[in-house]
Design a protein around this motif. Sequence first.
Motif, PDB file in Angstrom:
ATOM      1  N   LEU A  10      47.987  34.995  43.039  1.00 53.39           N
ATOM      2  CA  LEU A  10      49.050  35.591  43.848  1.00 53.39           C
ATOM      3  C   LEU A  10      48.785  35.393  45.339  1.00 53.39           C
ATOM      4  O   LEU A  10      49.716  35.147  46.113  1.00 53.39           O
ATOM      5  N   LEU A  11      47.529  35.487  45.732  1.00 57.73           N
ATOM      6  CA  LEU A  11      47.188  35.246  47.136  1.00 57.73           C
ATOM      7  C   LEU A  11      47.503  33.803  47.515  1.00 57.73           C
ATOM      8  O   LEU A  11      48.019  33.541  48.609  1.00 57.73           O
ATOM      9  N   ALA A  12      47.213  32.876  46.616  1.00 61.18           N
ATOM     10  CA  ALA A  12      47.517  31.475  46.885  1.00 61.18           C
ATOM     11  C   ALA A  12      49.023  31.256  47.039  1.00 61.18           C
ATOM     12  O   ALA A  12      49.463  30.513  47.923  1.00 61.18           O
ATOM     13  N   GLU A  13      49.814  31.914  46.198  1.00 59.28           N
ATOM     14  CA  GLU A  13      51.271  31.772  46.303  1.00 59.28           C
ATOM     15  C   GLU A  13      51.788  32.397  47.598  1.00 59.28           C
ATOM     16  O   GLU A  13      52.688  31.856  48.246  1.00 59.28           O
ATOM     17  N   PHE A  14      51.199  33.543  47.978  1.00 61.41           N
ATOM     18  CA  PHE A  14      51.602  34.188  49.237  1.00 61.41           C
ATOM     19  C   PHE A  14      51.267  33.297  50.428  1.00 61.41           C
ATOM     20  O   PHE A  14      52.124  33.025  51.284  1.00 61.41           O
ATOM     21  N   LEU A  15      50.027  32.825  50.488  1.00 56.75           N
ATOM     22  CA  LEU A  15      49.599  32.014  51.630  1.00 56.75           C
ATOM     23  C   LEU A  15      50.318  30.667  51.668  1.00 56.75           C
ATOM     24  O   LEU A  15      50.697  30.186  52.735  1.00 56.75           O
ATOM     25  N   GLY A  16      50.497  30.068  50.499  1.00 59.00           N
ATOM     26  CA  GLY A  16      51.164  28.782  50.458  1.00 59.00           C
ATOM     27  C   GLY A  16      52.613  28.863  50.889  1.00 59.00           C
ATOM     28  O   GLY A  16      53.089  28.030  51.675  1.00 59.00           O
ATOM     29  N   THR A  17      53.323  29.871  50.400  1.00 58.68           N
ATOM     30  CA  THR A  17      54.730  30.031  50.786  1.00 58.68           C
ATOM     31  C   THR A  17      54.844  30.404  52.253  1.00 58.68           C
ATOM     32  O   THR A  17      55.729  29.915  52.964  1.00 58.68           O
ATOM     33  N   ILE A  58      50.503  21.754  48.648  1.00 54.75           N
ATOM     34  CA  ILE A  58      50.361  21.616  47.197  1.00 54.75           C
ATOM     35  C   ILE A  58      48.933  21.198  46.852  1.00 54.75           C
ATOM     36  O   ILE A  58      48.325  21.696  45.899  1.00 54.75           O
ATOM     37  N   LEU A  59      48.384  20.274  47.639  1.00 50.48           N
ATOM     38  CA  LEU A  59      47.000  19.862  47.411  1.00 50.48           C
ATOM     39  C   LEU A  59      46.021  21.015  47.629  1.00 50.48           C
ATOM     40  O   LEU A  59      45.029  21.163  46.912  1.00 50.48           O
ATOM     41  N   THR A  60      46.308  21.852  48.621  1.00 48.73           N
ATOM     42  CA  THR A  60      45.409  22.959  48.961  1.00 48.73           C
ATOM     43  C   THR A  60      45.421  24.065  47.914  1.00 48.73           C
ATOM     44  O   THR A  60      44.369  24.545  47.482  1.00 48.73           O
ATOM     45  N   PHE A  61      46.615  24.491  47.515  1.00 47.48           N
ATOM     46  CA  PHE A  61      46.724  25.668  46.657  1.00 47.48           C
ATOM     47  C   PHE A  61      47.023  25.353  45.190  1.00 47.48           C
ATOM     48  O   PHE A  61      46.936  26.247  44.339  1.00 47.48           O
ATOM     49  N   GLY A  62      47.350  24.106  44.893  1.00 49.99           N
ATOM     50  CA  GLY A  62      47.676  23.741  43.525  1.00 49.99           C
ATOM     51  C   GLY A  62      46.601  24.067  42.510  1.00 49.99           C
ATOM     52  O   GLY A  62      46.893  24.605  41.432  1.00 49.99           O
ATOM     53  N   PRO A  63      45.324  23.795  42.802  1.00 49.32           N
ATOM     54  CA  PRO A  63      44.273  24.086  41.820  1.00 49.32           C
ATOM     55  C   PRO A  63      44.092  25.577  41.522  1.00 49.32           C
ATOM     56  O   PRO A  63      43.430  25.931  40.553  1.00 49.32           O
ATOM     57  N   ILE A  64      44.669  26.437  42.352  1.00 51.52           N
ATOM     58  CA  ILE A  64      44.509  27.876  42.145  1.00 51.52           C
ATOM     59  C   ILE A  64      45.708  28.475  41.409  1.00 51.52           C
ATOM     60  O   ILE A  64      45.556  29.156  40.393  1.00 51.52           O
ATOM     61  N   ALA A  99      55.157  37.664  45.474  1.00 46.30           N
ATOM     62  CA  ALA A  99      54.234  37.050  46.434  1.00 46.30           C
ATOM     63  C   ALA A  99      54.918  35.969  47.250  1.00 46.30           C
ATOM     64  O   ALA A  99      54.704  35.858  48.467  1.00 46.30           O
ATOM     65  N   GLN A 100      55.754  35.177  46.618  1.00 42.81           N
ATOM     66  CA  GLN A 100      56.463  34.109  47.321  1.00 42.81           C
ATOM     67  C   GLN A 100      57.448  34.672  48.348  1.00 42.81           C
ATOM     68  O   GLN A 100      57.530  34.168  49.471  1.00 42.81           O
ATOM     69  N   THR A 101      58.170  35.700  47.969  1.00 48.87           N
ATOM     70  CA  THR A 101      59.158  36.277  48.877  1.00 48.87           C
ATOM     71  C   THR A 101      58.479  36.940  50.071  1.00 48.87           C
ATOM     72  O   THR A 101      58.900  36.753  51.230  1.00 48.87           O
ATOM     73  N   ALA A 102      57.429  37.713  49.802  1.00 48.14           N
ATOM     74  CA  ALA A 102      56.682  38.340  50.893  1.00 48.14           C
ATOM     75  C   ALA A 102      56.063  37.279  51.800  1.00 48.14           C
ATOM     76  O   ALA A 102      56.073  37.405  53.027  1.00 48.14           O
TER      77      ALA A 102
END
Length: 244
Positions: A10-17, A58-64, A99-102
């Motif tokens: 969830l942190l990865a989705e938050f930071l990535g978005t 995508i490269l940064t957060f994809g593996p998580i 997480a994405q919306t926030a």
Amino acid sequence: MPPIAAWRRLLAEFLGTASLVTAVVGSGIMATTLSPDDVGLQLLENSVATAFALGALILTFGPISGAHFNPVVSAADWFLGRRTRTGLTPAELGGYIAAQTAGAIAGSVLANLMFDLAPATFSSKDRSAAHLWLGEVVATAGLLMLIFALVRSGRAAVAPAAVGAYIGAAYWFTSSTSFANPAVTIGRAFTDTFAGIAPAAVPGFVIAQITGLFVGCGLLLALYPSAGTTADEVVVEHDTARTA
């Protein structure tokens, strides 16, 4: 070893978005500063920065987390994988969307602050029109088809470049400049800049994107009936990541 913890995903989705929206909004602000009298050049600068940033994220957060950064991608992952028990669970889907919306809202606030603007100002840019909604249906359906076709055909490794290229191109071939993302649409309502969208126009865009979700999933099931079996690998292969 245990799978990746839910909070890390969830942190990865938050930071990535958040980073994606920061790139979209920030490059839009910079474009209007550098090219104040040329809207075409502004769009070029904005689209190139967004395409490159998306690939890198995508490269940064994809593996998580799989680097969805987009509720329609997450919803398609759940929908296509539900019969084979792959992809996201309903609970995970809810967490991803939150997480994405926030993150999207935080990304707009961060971009505004970096350029010495008010942290959050609702956009005045009206984007309410049927032809723009059609553009969002096309952009969203095309994005989903690309992502899941790559995974189903065993080419998920090229997703960062392919998805970035698609979004960069869709800026130009869709009437809406390809938001194709409900979370990003909501986040962009919090900046009264080049990349903004008026809050009153957000529901129309989100409905069009959800329509694109259904169209995209329908086409995927017609073209790749077994697409759901590989839902776990969207957007980047997870085989090694899930044991990290």
